[in-house]
Design an enzyme around this catalytic site. Structure first.
Site, PDB file in Angstrom:
ATOM      1  N   SER A  23      -1.939  -1.228  -8.030  1.00 25.71           N
ATOM      2  CA  SER A  23      -3.134  -1.991  -8.401  1.00 25.71           C
ATOM      3  C   SER A  23      -4.268  -1.100  -8.890  1.00 25.71           C
ATOM      4  CB  SER A  23      -3.613  -2.838  -7.219  1.00 25.71           C
ATOM      5  OG  SER A  23      -3.985  -2.013  -6.122  1.00 25.71           O
ATOM      6  N   SER A 138       0.037  13.996  -0.182  1.00 27.45           N
ATOM      7  CA  SER A 138      -1.324  14.447  -0.468  1.00 27.45           C
ATOM      8  C   SER A 138      -1.409  15.959  -0.317  1.00 27.45           C
ATOM      9  CB  SER A 138      -2.306  13.782   0.497  1.00 27.45           C
ATOM     10  OG  SER A 138      -3.595  14.369   0.413  1.00 27.45           O
ATOM     11  N   TYR A 151      -5.331  10.458   8.599  1.00 32.73           N
ATOM     12  CA  TYR A 151      -4.717  10.360   7.275  1.00 32.73           C
ATOM     13  C   TYR A 151      -3.722  11.496   7.062  1.00 32.73           C
ATOM     14  CZ  TYR A 151      -4.270  10.403   2.182  1.00 32.73           C
ATOM     15  OH  TYR A 151      -3.771  10.413   0.901  1.00 32.73           O
TER      16      TYR A 151
END
Length: 256
Positions: A23, A138, A151
């Site tokens: 998205s 990441s 995270y």
């Protein structure tokens, strides 16, 4: 200088790729990139939106935290040659202030959602004895950063998971890869947080956090969304046993 990955025409095979979390940000650009290379790209997101992606690119609804949604999407997609697990949510701030309900949500999406997608697609790839799974993590897995403990943990879990998975799937001709993007201010890192980011910085952390957030606001090395799309495309087409693909100049520098 931004890294560019090139493959010869002979090395590129036009197949079907399913990409999660398209998205916005890296996922959106990756779907556009594969489509531009002539691939049959299937873009997935929780709530499909018209006009977001080029005409001719398939869009399917998918919630990676919902087993029924995963099963329906895999069935609707048909044979998948490459799975790109990009869907993820972020969290920045002092871990002391992190709501544990959100930490669980973080792992449900970033870690368990990725694992569930992998488990759903393995049988068809194993049966064909071909396929590629690209898990997007990441650069925090290369050099842990402050104010991103939960995270980082959710992404580090996928690093270990993918490394082990690569060994057990190799016998069936299936490859598992990791793409490690750097920091991009344009990505909505905290897009799914339903509380004020200020609440994540208790007063005791204010002096510590200020220069870190200032660095985030104006990074010296910035990862472009196209850097990540190119790295994912390289990983999908690379038939070697290479596991990790840093994406963006900051991630490349950290990996070195």
């Amino acid at each position: 200088m931004h890294a560019t990955f090139l493959l010869s025409t002979q090395e590129i095979i036009m197949n079907t790729v399913l990409i999660t979390g398209t998205s916005s940000g890296y996922g959106l650009e990756t779907a556009r990139y594969f489509h531009a290379q002539g691939w049959q790209a299937i873009a997935t997101m929780r709530t499909p939106r018209d006009g977001l992606l080029p005409e001719g690119l398939r869009i399917l609804p998918l919630d990676v935290t919902d087993p029924a949604s995963i099963a329906a999407t895999i069935e609707a997609a048909g044979p998948i040659d490459v799975l790109v697990n990009n869907a993820g949510i972020g969290l920045v701030g002092a871990f002391e202030a992190a709501p544990m309900d959100y930490v669980r949500k973080l792992f449900d999406t970033n870690t368990f959602g990725t694992m569930a997608m992998v488990q759903a697609v393995i049988p068809q790839m194993r049966a064909r004895r071909s396929g590629v799974i690209v898990n997007v993590t990441s650069s925090v897995t290369l050099a842990p950063m402050p104010l991103a403990a939960a995270y980082t943990a959710s992404k580090q879990a996928i690093e270990g998971f993918t490394g082990s998975l690569a060994h057990e799937l190799a016998a069936f001709g299936v490859r598992a890869k990791l793409v490690e993007p750097g920091y991009a201010p344009t990505t909505r890192f905290s897009q799914n947080i339903d509380f004020a980011i200020e609440d994540m910085i208790p007063e005791a952390y204010a002096d510590f956090a200020a220069p870190i957030f200032a660095a985030f606001a104006s990074p010296a090395l910035t990862t472009r969304e196209t850097d990540v799309a190119e790295a994912v495309f390289l990983a999908a087409n690379d038939t070697s046993d290479r596991l990790r693909y840093p994406a963006g100049p900051d991630a490349v520098a950290l990996a070195a």
